[in-house]
Design an enzyme around this catalytic site. Structure first.
Site, PDB file in Angstrom:
ATOM      1  CG  HIS A  78       3.538   2.991  -2.394  1.00 18.57           C
ATOM      2  ND1 HIS A  78       2.856   1.912  -1.868  1.00 18.57           N
ATOM      3  CD2 HIS A  78       3.604   3.901  -1.397  1.00 18.57           C
ATOM      4  CE1 HIS A  78       2.532   2.160  -0.613  1.00 18.57           C
ATOM      5  NE2 HIS A  78       2.972   3.372  -0.297  1.00 18.57           N
ATOM      6  CG  ASP A 128       0.228   4.349  -7.474  1.00 17.78           C
ATOM      7  OD1 ASP A 128      -0.645   5.147  -7.078  1.00 17.78           O
ATOM      8  OD2 ASP A 128       1.101   3.872  -6.721  1.00 17.78           O
ATOM      9  CD  GLN A 165       1.438  10.726  -2.783  1.00 16.46           C
ATOM     10  OE1 GLN A 165       1.107  11.912  -2.628  1.00 16.46           O
ATOM     11  NE2 GLN A 165       1.444   9.848  -1.806  1.00 16.46           N
ATOM     12  CE  LYS A 178      -1.390   7.382  -0.155  1.00 12.31           C
ATOM     13  NZ  LYS A 178      -0.465   7.530   0.976  1.00 12.31           N
ATOM     14  CB  CYS A 217       5.655   2.141   1.063  1.00 11.19           C
ATOM     15  SG  CYS A 217       4.909   1.817   2.650  1.00 11.19           S
TER      16      CYS A 217
HETATM   17  C1  LIG Z   1       2.328   6.463  -4.851  1.00  7.45           C
HETATM   18  C2  LIG Z   1       1.508   5.638  -3.926  1.00  7.45           C
HETATM   19  N1  LIG Z   1       0.941   4.500  -4.357  1.00  7.45           N
HETATM   20  C3  LIG Z   1       0.185   3.728  -3.556  1.00  7.45           C
HETATM   21  C4  LIG Z   1      -0.043   4.055  -2.249  1.00  7.45           C
HETATM   22  C5  LIG Z   1      -0.885   3.149  -1.410  1.00  7.45           C
HETATM   23  O1  LIG Z   1      -2.076   3.763  -1.036  1.00  7.45           O
HETATM   24  P1  LIG Z   1      -2.977   3.134   0.117  1.00  7.45           P
HETATM   25  O2  LIG Z   1      -2.072   2.844   1.264  1.00  7.45           O
HETATM   26  O3  LIG Z   1      -3.953   4.190   0.429  1.00  7.45           O
HETATM   27  O4  LIG Z   1      -3.609   1.886  -0.435  1.00  7.45           O
HETATM   28  C6  LIG Z   1       0.524   5.247  -1.763  1.00  7.45           C
HETATM   29  C7  LIG Z   1       0.349   5.688  -0.372  1.00  7.45           C
HETATM   30  O5  LIG Z   1       0.756   5.095   0.591  1.00  7.45           O
HETATM   31  C8  LIG Z   1       1.315   6.045  -2.610  1.00  7.45           C
HETATM   32  O6  LIG Z   1       1.865   7.178  -2.173  1.00  7.45           O
END
Ligand SMILES: Cc1ncc(COP(=O)(O)O)c(C=O)c1O
Ligand SMILES: Cc1ncc(COP(=O)(O)O)c(C=O)c1O
Lengths: 410, 142, 410, 142
Positions: A125, A202, A205, A228, A367
């Site tokens: 991401h 990370d 998910q 999430k 993203c």
């Molecule tokens: C795999 C992953 N990493 C990072 C993020 C970033 O999370 P956030 O936007 O809540 O900071 C997301 C979600 O958008 C994600 O799905």
């Protein structure tokens, strides 16, 4: 055997799922972008603001102490939820993105220098790409990315080759938000550690879908976002091994994170976890996230995964009948993500026509632009499932997609 | 000349009058998208791209012999292309001044005003802005 | 003439004020640490989570668009509330502390170098000290602080002398959280600009109490926190002049803040305000902050200030009868802050005995240690008032303080 | 010897039994604070300071001829000093082993357990910990 989820009953806890959009009952299949929140979480936040809000840590009065206790109790809930050894290894952040930036700027600036390599993967991401690119630019390091196979798995050979070059850090996604790929966090961590790399995972998910035990995984940093995982917006978690966190410089300066402030003699910092929590924290968010994690744990991780796999499998089965269907990411249904493109249609068109039938999916690059580049596509349609989704919703979604394709091809 | 704009908008409004739901409306928009002449690949240059959409939109403009602006548009998404087709139909061939000053009331009338919000991914707002910019540019040329 | 506030009626909107602590009705006089929230704000947040939560900006579906509209509408409310020229000059942050760190790390690193001076004052909150100390350490600059007079006013002579030395930045508090001093933001900004300094104002304690117009003040940056202005926790605002913000590098990397991400070709950033808003924002917090500001505006800034001055004046009058009473900061009652020490007693003892009588005040250094050093005291007792406080509460507080002192001296 | 600790705790518990509210309890704690011998300024060294309180607490310990630990404590806040006095009264003069192992049930009994939470500003928790640490240290010395 875990008890199967009764999604129909669970739905009653999610008032938003009763609503209509565009005159149709809402079918919310955008869980991976942000989950909906059970009443217990919404009420916990409200309850806090209605009955015991006060600033934490600094007060001698009863309200402040009550708020502080609840806030710190939430930290302990997070600690236990992800299996951290100590509660001070759990740092509240503004979200996953904020947490990764904290590590990049605090740990990164101290440990990554000119000529060093930061290893990520092509399925990251943007939150796990851009902070490293920014750091690399600042210190003269460079970012490399492990290739992704056609089926959405990490390319093990490429990984081995790139680890062999001795990167300082391996930062990877536990579960891909676009592909649904579930990486073997423990094995990858071992491999990276053997190559001398520090490991950041990370887990955005992963935490909503499976049990995570950071001590078992063995990683150095693990991050996720509250919104999430059935929790509120504006709150996230950074887990770090105590030894690493203790050696790190604070990233943000301000109240709460200091021991003593003097303009002439300089400032000394507080211990963990406060060193990294400058300013008034998102108190209601932390408390409600604690409630969300307990709520989720109550469902049983096994039952959650079984349910979401069942939905994903059914969706794939239904969608397969559409001519020109191409699934992007086919290694796993464990994370309740089904991503696809359909020949001769644009994801935006599909998304729009699904929306007008009440079905909320996400379209676009999610993203993960490097991944889109990898597959040579502008974006995908992504349906993602949570505990509150039902087989019936999956059927509605499939039928709506069939109808959309028919209209577009018409 | 602004009567022409008026007339075109009334036509479009009439066309959309009897659609009962969004699916019907989109069906028609898709139809319009399919009927719009595509732009040759060679003309799909980055400089003609409109930013801020999930889909890509190309918009070209040229002044014809009468001093009116001829628009061409295309998109890789068919619904977006249909929206572009509506805009071309409303504005193409009009004098720059009308394009700049014209009140595009039909957008709201046919229920597409939500699509005009700056947060929408379809690019309709950017299209309208870009067309007005072309109008201003051609006006300045005199 | 603005209509006077009816605090007794207003209180009905704050359920928390009905509660008891230690068997006594709560008298909440800790507004400066964090304000309580009216039902309208709590319900706005709940309503959002119950009925239209979705991730913003990225979605084609109706829910996401509804959430995005509400989120961006809140930005416009903030813009108008502080008189910013354009809504893109309003950046959401995690709070005031987060906002100052953003400026220090993004603007600061680009504009402050070795040997440069950052000018602050001795009455700053740690949030407006430590980020500058950290920056100074990183780039080899140094931090100087304008002296504070015995009455709690800025030392104008010292200010003139220190501005004459040509600091890059003058960062000062609009209203002191410890002293209640109201600085003349406009005059100070003009003076600093004339000396060539960029101006950042910490408005945490101003926005809850008075009308602020950033264009009239003329400052370059203005920041405040949501939770101190009847809004939720976890959200704050950075205002910056467009020209400055546009030239600044993003601070956090991630989703939302990018234009295009590529591992090979590097990443380009989005425009304002998104460039500074990496990751999923605190959507519910932003929306509820918008509601809070509208709610506050509805009361009328004049009426708010009149009410709070009346309370502060009454408190001072009542407390004056206590032998050995020493007020810390005596220039203004406009911000509803009364800070004091009493000879022969420790603030902690007073705070504890007030708490057991149901009165919540703050004791300690209030995150302004340099100020405590200036006055040679370990801390103060601080009562701070909001729109929901009444004269009767002030009387209860005064009587409780008298009783506490009697017990301690007894 | 742990009977002595038991006995002292019972005494303290009895003393607090009839207080009806916090103001009365604090009144008594303040009294105890005032009665506690202050530590000489010269002994108020940073190394005797206990961290984590809004008020400052100094704690000194020494082994007497019988091998028991003698505590002295002081604070700039009188309520904190009163809490310190209670702790000194309960633990001073006992053998290291009793200090280390002793269950300090009186704290909960007299309603001060909330003061033991790590988030409290009064330093009671730090005091207890520091006293136990002294006990451990003296035990190790043998
Ligand atoms: C795999 C992953 N990493 C990072 C993020 C970033 O999370 P956030 O936007 O809540 O900071 C997301 C979600 O958008 C994600 O799905
Ligand atoms: C004057 C002042 N500045 C800055 C802050 C920091 O605000 P926050 O803790 O919400 O980031 C505060 C409040 O604690 C304050 O009173």
């Amino acid at each position: 055997m875990s008890k199967a989820l009764d999604a129909a009953a669970l739905r009653l806890q999610f008032p938003i799922l009763n609503r209509e959009v565009n005159g149709k009952p809402l079918v919310y299949l955008d869980h991976a972008a942000s989950s909906q929140k059970p009443i217990a979480v919404i009420e916990a936040q409200r309850e806090y603001l209605m009955h015991y809000h006060a600033n934490v840590h600094r007060g001698v009065h009863a309200l402040s102490q009550q708020a502080t206790d609840a806030f710190e109790n939430a930290r302990t809930i997070v600690q236990h939820h992800i299996g951290a050894e100590e509660s001070c290894e759990t740092i509240w952040t503004g979200g996953a993105t904020d947490a990764i930036n904290l590590v990049a700027q605090s740990w990164g600036r101290a440990h990554i220098g000119a000529g060093d390599t930061i290893l990520i993967t092509k399925m990251e991401h943007h939150a796990n790409i851009v902070p490293w690119q920014m750091l690399a630019e600042e210190v003269g390091a460079h970012v490399e990315a492990v290739e992704v196979l056609e089926n959405g798995a990490l390319d093990e050979e490429d990984l081995a080759a790139k680890l062999a070059k001795g990167p300082r850090l391996f930062a990877f996604v536990h579960v891909s938000n676009t592909l649904g790929t579930v990486n073997d966090a423990k094995a990858l961590t071992e491999q990276a550690h053997a190559a001398g790399a520090t490991v950041l995972i990370d887990g955005c998910q992963a935490v909503p879908h499976m049990d995570v035990d950071v001590q078992d995984v063995g990683c150095d940093f693990y991050i996720f976002s509250g919104h999430k995982v059935y929790g509120p917006t504006g709150i996230g978690v950074l887990y770090g091994k105590r030894m690493l966190l203790e050696a790190m410089r604070p990233w943000r300066g301000g109240g709460e994170m200091i021991d003593a402030v003097s303009i002439e003699n300089g400032t000394t910092y507080a211990g963990l976890p406060h060193k990294f929590e400058a300013g008034t924290p998102h108190i209601s968010g932390a408390i409600a996230l604690g409630v969300a994690l307990n709520w989720l744990k109550g469902l049983g991780a096994g039952a959650v995964m079984d349910h979401e796999m069942m939905l994903a499998a059914q969706a794939r089965k239904g969608l397969s009948s559409i001519e020109g269907m191409r699934f992007i990411g086919t290694t796993s249904e464990a994370a309740g993500v089904v991503s696809f493109v359909i020949e001769g249609t644009h994801p935006y068109d599909i998304g729009t026509l699904l929306d007008s039938q009440g079905v909320a999916v996400r379209t676009g690059h999610h993203c993960t632009q490097p991944l889109m580049e990898r597959y040579g596509i502008p974006g995908t349609v992504r349906a993602s499932f949570g505990v509150y989704n039902t087989l019936q919703e999956v059927d509605t979604f499939v039928a709506a997609t069939v109808k959309a394709v028919r209209m577009l091809r018409g | 000349m602004s009567e022409l704009l008026q007339q075109r908008q009334e036509e479009i409004a009439e066309e959309f009058e009897f659609f009962e739901d969004w699916m019907e409306r989109y069906e028609h928009i898709i139809e319009l998208g399919k009927e719009l002449d595509p732009i040759a690949e060679a003309d799909k240059l980055d400089e003609h791209l409109i930013r801020g959409c999930q889909s890509r939109v190309w918009l070209l403009a040229a002044k014809d012999g009468d001093g009116n602006v001829q628009f061409r548009a295309d998109s890789d998404a068919i619904i977006t292309k249909g929206l572009a087709a509506l805009m071309v139909r409303a504005l193409s061939g009009l004098p720059p001044a009308v394009i700049v000053q014209g009140d595009l009331w039909f957008i709201e009338k046919i229920g597409l005003d939500a699509h005009l919000s700056p947060t929408r991914a379809n690019g309709l707002r950017s299209m309208v802005q870009q067309m007005k910019h072309y109008g201003i540019a051609f006006q300045a040329q005199g």
